[in-house]
Design a protein around this motif. Sequence first.
Motif, PDB file in Angstrom:
ATOM      1  N   ALA A  50      -0.158  84.189  86.778  1.00 26.79           N
ATOM      2  CA  ALA A  50      -0.783  83.393  85.724  1.00 26.79           C
ATOM      3  C   ALA A  50       0.198  82.367  85.179  1.00 26.79           C
ATOM      4  O   ALA A  50       1.348  82.682  84.867  1.00 26.79           O
ATOM      5  CB  ALA A  50      -1.254  84.304  84.592  1.00 26.79           C
ATOM      6  N   MET A  51      -0.302  81.126  85.042  1.00 28.64           N
ATOM      7  CA  MET A  51       0.554  80.049  84.551  1.00 28.64           C
ATOM      8  C   MET A  51      -0.329  78.947  83.974  1.00 28.64           C
ATOM      9  O   MET A  51      -1.436  78.700  84.455  1.00 28.64           O
ATOM     10  CB  MET A  51       1.410  79.493  85.698  1.00 28.64           C
ATOM     11  CG  MET A  51       2.412  78.426  85.305  1.00 28.64           C
ATOM     12  SD  MET A  51       3.460  78.008  86.732  1.00 28.64           S
ATOM     13  CE  MET A  51       4.532  76.763  86.000  1.00 28.64           C
ATOM     14  N   GLY A  52       0.159  78.277  82.929  1.00 33.20           N
ATOM     15  CA  GLY A  52      -0.563  77.153  82.348  1.00 33.20           C
ATOM     16  C   GLY A  52      -0.769  76.042  83.361  1.00 33.20           C
ATOM     17  O   GLY A  52       0.133  75.716  84.137  1.00 33.20           O
ATOM     18  N   VAL A  75      -0.237  86.104  96.993  1.00 34.05           N
ATOM     19  CA  VAL A  75      -0.259  85.786  95.558  1.00 34.05           C
ATOM     20  C   VAL A  75      -1.418  84.841  95.297  1.00 34.05           C
ATOM     21  O   VAL A  75      -1.579  83.822  95.984  1.00 34.05           O
ATOM     22  CB  VAL A  75       1.056  85.117  95.121  1.00 34.05           C
ATOM     23  CG1 VAL A  75       0.975  84.661  93.666  1.00 34.05           C
ATOM     24  CG2 VAL A  75       2.228  86.068  95.313  1.00 34.05           C
ATOM     25  N   THR A  76      -2.240  85.186  94.320  1.00 34.62           N
ATOM     26  CA  THR A  76      -3.341  84.326  93.899  1.00 34.62           C
ATOM     27  C   THR A  76      -2.980  83.700  92.560  1.00 34.62           C
ATOM     28  O   THR A  76      -2.643  84.402  91.609  1.00 34.62           O
ATOM     29  CB  THR A  76      -4.645  85.126  93.750  1.00 34.62           C
ATOM     30  OG1 THR A  76      -4.998  85.689  95.019  1.00 34.62           O
ATOM     31  CG2 THR A  76      -5.780  84.243  93.255  1.00 34.62           C
ATOM     32  N   LEU A  77      -3.044  82.390  92.505  1.00 32.32           N
ATOM     33  CA  LEU A  77      -2.733  81.686  91.262  1.00 32.32           C
ATOM     34  C   LEU A  77      -3.924  81.744  90.316  1.00 32.32           C
ATOM     35  O   LEU A  77      -5.064  81.457  90.697  1.00 32.32           O
ATOM     36  CB  LEU A  77      -2.394  80.224  91.560  1.00 32.32           C
ATOM     37  CG  LEU A  77      -2.183  79.316  90.347  1.00 32.32           C
ATOM     38  CD1 LEU A  77      -0.977  79.770  89.521  1.00 32.32           C
ATOM     39  CD2 LEU A  77      -2.019  77.861  90.782  1.00 32.32           C
ATOM     40  N   ASN A  78      -3.660  82.125  89.086  1.00 30.18           N
ATOM     41  CA  ASN A  78      -4.675  82.119  88.041  1.00 30.18           C
ATOM     42  C   ASN A  78      -4.246  81.107  86.989  1.00 30.18           C
ATOM     43  O   ASN A  78      -3.345  81.355  86.205  1.00 30.18           O
ATOM     44  CB  ASN A  78      -4.823  83.519  87.426  1.00 30.18           C
ATOM     45  CG  ASN A  78      -6.080  83.655  86.595  1.00 30.18           C
ATOM     46  OD1 ASN A  78      -6.407  82.779  85.812  1.00 30.18           O
ATOM     47  ND2 ASN A  78      -6.789  84.776  86.757  1.00 30.18           N
ATOM     48  N   MET A 105       3.387  86.874  85.031  1.00 30.77           N
ATOM     49  CA  MET A 105       3.002  85.868  84.038  1.00 30.77           C
ATOM     50  C   MET A 105       4.156  84.916  83.783  1.00 30.77           C
ATOM     51  O   MET A 105       5.277  85.359  83.517  1.00 30.77           O
ATOM     52  CB  MET A 105       2.612  86.560  82.729  1.00 30.77           C
ATOM     53  CG  MET A 105       1.440  87.520  82.867  1.00 30.77           C
ATOM     54  SD  MET A 105       1.320  88.677  81.466  1.00 30.77           S
ATOM     55  CE  MET A 105       2.722  89.773  81.815  1.00 30.77           C
ATOM     56  N   ALA A 106       3.900  83.626  83.886  1.00 30.18           N
ATOM     57  CA  ALA A 106       4.893  82.619  83.528  1.00 30.18           C
ATOM     58  C   ALA A 106       4.860  82.472  82.011  1.00 30.18           C
ATOM     59  O   ALA A 106       3.927  81.905  81.451  1.00 30.18           O
ATOM     60  CB  ALA A 106       4.586  81.294  84.210  1.00 30.18           C
TER      61      ALA A 106
END
Length: 422
Positions: A50-52, A75-78, A105-106
């Motif tokens: 997860a990342m903005g 890895v799946t980007l959310n 989480m970033a």
Amino acid sequence: MSSFSRKTGASLAAGSLIAAIALAGCSSGGESSDSSATEGTDGRGPITFAMGKNDTDKIIPVIERWNEANPDEKVTLNELAGEADAQRETLVQSLQAGNSDYDVMALDVIWTADFAANQWLAPLEGDLKVDTSKLLEATVDSATYNGKLYALPQNTNGQLLFRNTEIIPEAPGNWADLVESCNLAREANVDCLTLQLKQYEGLAVNTAGFIEGWGGSILDDQGNPTVDSDNARAGIQAMVDGYKDGTISASSTSATEEETNLAFTAGDTAYAINWPYMFTNAESSTVAGHFAVQPLVGRDGVGVSTLGGYNNGINIHSENKATARDFIEFVINEENQTWFADNSFPPVLASIYDDEALVEKYPYLPALKESLENAAPRPVSPFYPAISKAIQDNAYAALNGSVDVDQATTDMKSAIENASAG
């Protein structure tokens, strides 16, 4: 590079702030009270990151490289919202519910202590231990809470002092030199120094820079406020005096990073304190070919920048912590950190700043490295949002003359103590 305000949680929602303080007050100082931290440390499989959304263009190629090499542990980007407060709210709601929606989480650097104190992050120890010896020390400090590493730095950011060399040819060695050189700015009929003193996170950051640059600190090692020490007061006094005597432009109290950027690139201010993204803008502006950058200046020499950037934390409820650990380590390898540098996303791997080819392309890298080596994380505290507000409110009162510096620092200390008491 996106501006600092998009990376640092400059606009934190009041509701999230209150919730963070209340939750942290109920925590046990970051030590997990159940077995979640050790569960899944050998778990492998697909994970989510997860990342903005503002900065995901930097991480997507990294994820693609990982997925190509690890087809069974993709890895799946959310993507989260662009605004920092909305990002934080999404993560907090999921973590409070004990969900494992986001394995990695970033985290904005100022969230790390808060998330650790609330027992939402798996400590990077034992099976999850990662070697940080090659990373910039200040970035590791920003990911450490109560002496324990809770996240792995991904990218960083440090402030620079920009100078119009046509107006001021010589670089100042300290704050007194800068103040004296303002005579040249007055002769050129431009402002001397512009920085962010508007009442938002930028004011807290720059006030911290003056405090640290004069040998003071906001908190001591035990988390007690020290903003009323002699050195801290001297730093704030230098900032207030600079504003009153015109060293710091009058427009600074209404300036964010973008107003600062516009003032410098238009040639309206001789100096500016801003983040490295402004270098690229300056290269295609009125000041192209006649500007230089250096670390901030303080009382006795090189000043102290505040850090920006992201730290990658592992959800304590993740079932595939082994994969998560390997992925965050993958992000800091030389290839990926070079990619970050090549895309104006300051890396945390120290050796990248000495790459001759990159320095030729990005001449600000040596200055940025020196800035980062002398940088300080914002206070590592689960109460940081309230601490920031205490700094902003009282520094602004001193700048506008409502109170003197002694009263401002006394009130600042009291507000920080009240916030930390929950």
